[in-house]
Scaffold this motif. Structure first.
Motif, PDB file in Angstrom:
ATOM      1  N   GLY A  14      39.075  39.943  43.519  1.00 47.05           N
ATOM      2  CA  GLY A  14      39.741  41.454  43.747  1.00 47.05           C
ATOM      3  C   GLY A  14      39.423  42.169  42.722  1.00 47.05           C
ATOM      4  N   ALA A  15      39.578  41.756  41.468  1.00 41.49           N
ATOM      5  CA  ALA A  15      39.334  42.759  40.260  1.00 41.49           C
ATOM      6  C   ALA A  15      37.790  43.120  40.467  1.00 41.49           C
ATOM      7  N   GLY A  16      36.895  42.392  40.741  1.00 39.59           N
ATOM      8  CA  GLY A  16      35.507  42.905  41.059  1.00 39.59           C
ATOM      9  C   GLY A  16      35.582  43.844  42.118  1.00 39.59           C
ATOM     10  N   LEU A  17      36.135  43.792  42.976  1.00 39.48           N
ATOM     11  CA  LEU A  17      36.200  44.707  44.161  1.00 39.48           C
ATOM     12  C   LEU A  17      36.723  46.094  43.606  1.00 39.48           C
ATOM     13  N   LEU A  18      38.037  46.139  42.626  1.00 42.35           N
ATOM     14  CA  LEU A  18      38.340  47.141  42.291  1.00 42.35           C
ATOM     15  C   LEU A  18      37.547  47.877  41.193  1.00 42.35           C
ATOM     16  N   ILE A  19      36.906  47.159  40.509  1.00 45.90           N
ATOM     17  CA  ILE A  19      36.156  47.704  39.242  1.00 45.90           C
ATOM     18  C   ILE A  19      35.045  48.316  40.094  1.00 45.90           C
ATOM     19  N   SER A  20      34.366  47.603  40.789  1.00 49.99           N
ATOM     20  CA  SER A  20      33.096  48.330  41.615  1.00 49.99           C
ATOM     21  C   SER A  20      33.291  49.538  42.356  1.00 49.99           C
ATOM     22  N   THR A  23      37.155  49.158  46.648  1.00 49.35           N
ATOM     23  CA  THR A  23      38.286  49.363  47.342  1.00 49.35           C
ATOM     24  C   THR A  23      38.806  50.647  47.712  1.00 49.35           C
TER      25      THR A  23
END
Lengths: 145, 135
Positions: A14-20, A23
């Protein structure tokens, strides 16, 4: 330990999706809407997200996981590797992928970002996720997997 | 091009890949979100790891909301159209056995021909839909 790993992997994913930026539906739509290329407004982000993810997953899968499988080693905290057995490119795969792509291109939301965005309190996201779960349920009534 | 178009997508993507390969190496599972959802809905008992993974996803969103005040810019579309998109994503990933994560990352990462084909198809229809509705 298996449970802890599941939770932490979800958190990191989820953190990866947010940083990238994945989201944010406008970023996804900005990538898929290639008609923006001519005006220089096209957003290439998603391409680099895929490159970053595959740059880590592909070599580690082929040099570490595959070797463990061929050495008959189990995963570190589980009894066996669960890998898809299907090999054939069949009609449900292609039609399903086509339908998924249409819904993704309309909304800019795929399953991961839909779930990650639930705590933002966006009604649109909640409505999307509810309908997505409805779609899964309806599909499961048509075809058992 | 801004760093938000290259650097953060690469770093975030790397983190996604790391989470996915750790789930495979340590727990032997594919980090495909739609597959995890399908399993969480339909598998009795042994579906615990799926609920925990989903809880981790929600926790990441909660942290982003509380500490970084992240708000996604959701397209302003009528609710029936959002419903249609949700139904297509749900049913499509069920029939097609995966989504962006399961096919696009784990599947292509394993060099699965099924996943490469599925990704080519959903990228194509995704582009067509985005041009039609947002172009």
């Amino acid at each position: 330990m298996n449970s802890f790993v599941s939770f932490v992997c979800g958190l990191l994913f989820g953190a990866g999706l947010l940083i990238s930026g994945m989201t944010d539906p406008s970023v996804v739509i900005g990538f898929l809407n290639v008609s923006n290329m001519a005006s220089g407004q096209w957003d290439p982000s998603l391409m680099f997200v895929m490159a970053g993810a595959l740059g880590v997953y592909l070599p580690l899968y082929h040099f570490v996981v595959k070797k463990r499988i061929s050495d008959n080693k189990a995963p570190v905290y589980a009894e066996q590797y669960h890998l898809p057995k299907a090999q054939r490119i069949d009609r449900p795969l292609l039609l399903g992928a086509a339908a998924f792509g249409l819904g993704w291109g309309i909304s800019g939301i795929c399953p991961g970002p839909g779930i990650v965005n639930l705590p933002t309190g966006s009604l649109t996201v909640a409505w999307f996720v509810a309908c997505m779960l409805g779609g899964i349920y309806l599909a499961s009534r048509v075809m058992r997997r | 091009m801004a760093s938000t178009e290259i650097i953060t997508p690469l770093l975030g993507g790397g983190l996604i890949g790391l989470a996915a390969i750790l789930l495979m190496l340590l727990n032997g599972r594919i980090a495909g979100i739609s597959g995890i959802l399908h399993g969480a809905l339909f598998t009795r008992g042994a579906g615990n790891w799926r609920l925990l993974f989903l809880a981790g996803l929600v926790a990441s969103g909660l942290i982003a909301k509380l500490f970084f005040d992240s708000t996604p810019s959701v397209p302003a579309l009528p609710l029936p159209l959002i419903a249609l998109a949700g139904l297509l994503v749900g049913a499509g990933t069920y029939f097609g056995c995966g989504c962006t994560s399961g096919h696009g990352i784990c599947g292509i990462g394993r060099l699965s021909t099924r996943s490469i084909a599925a990704t080519a198809v959903f990228m194509t229809t995704g582009v067509l839909a985005a041009i039609s509705f947002h172009g």
